[in-house]
Design a protein around this motif. Sequence first.
Motif, short mmCIF file in Angstrom:
data_model
loop_
_atom_site.label_atom_id
_atom_site.label_comp_id
_atom_site.label_asym_id
_atom_site.label_seq_id
_atom_site.Cartn_x
_atom_site.Cartn_y
_atom_site.Cartn_z
N LYS A 5 12.73 -39.33 31.57
CA LYS A 5 11.40 -39.78 31.98
C LYS A 5 10.29 -39.17 31.13
CE LYS A 5 12.88 -40.30 36.73
NZ LYS A 5 12.74 -39.81 38.09
N GLN A 6 10.64 -38.24 30.28
CA GLN A 6 9.64 -37.55 29.47
C GLN A 6 9.04 -38.51 28.44
OE1 GLN A 6 11.15 -33.92 27.69
NE2 GLN A 6 11.16 -34.86 25.69
N THR A 27 6.20 -34.67 35.74
CA THR A 27 6.99 -35.11 34.59
C THR A 27 6.20 -34.79 33.33
OG1 THR A 27 8.00 -36.88 35.88
CG2 THR A 27 8.06 -37.11 33.49
#
Length: 160
Positions: A144-145, A105
């Motif tokens: 999710k970054q 990620t």
Amino acid sequence: MLNFIKMSANIEQIIKKSQEVCASAGAKLTHKRKNVLMVLLASATPLSAYEVVDKYKTQFQESLPVMSVYRMLDFLVQEKLVHKLETAGQYMSCAHIACDHQHETPQFLICDRCGSVKEVGIKKRIIEELERSIQNTGFTLAHKQLELHGVCKFCQDHST
């Protein structure tokens, strides 16, 4: 001259890999999408869609409507060739396009002085731990970054 040749070879490799990524997803990296990606690859800092339009015109002597650029950028983000920095509304090419390993990620370290961005992967176990913690609140993540703002080493070393 050697650096230019190395950079050209690297960009050719990245474009080839990008075409493969799109083809494996049943999509096509069209000529204009490829050129937009090349604009981002050539940039040292993230760009807004309007900046992409300006650089595209300079680099390829062709105008593109900004709405078309937004659609192309959305496509490139969807194919994981480009990242959108949500806090800045800017785009940058993925630093790992030509890699053959599983990507983590992305976490972006954004310098608030010079605008440079460093892409760093976050270990899967850390993301899983964050997700468990967030799930306990009843909140659902859309992205999710992570984007972290601060001051890069260069700016720290060259501050007055």
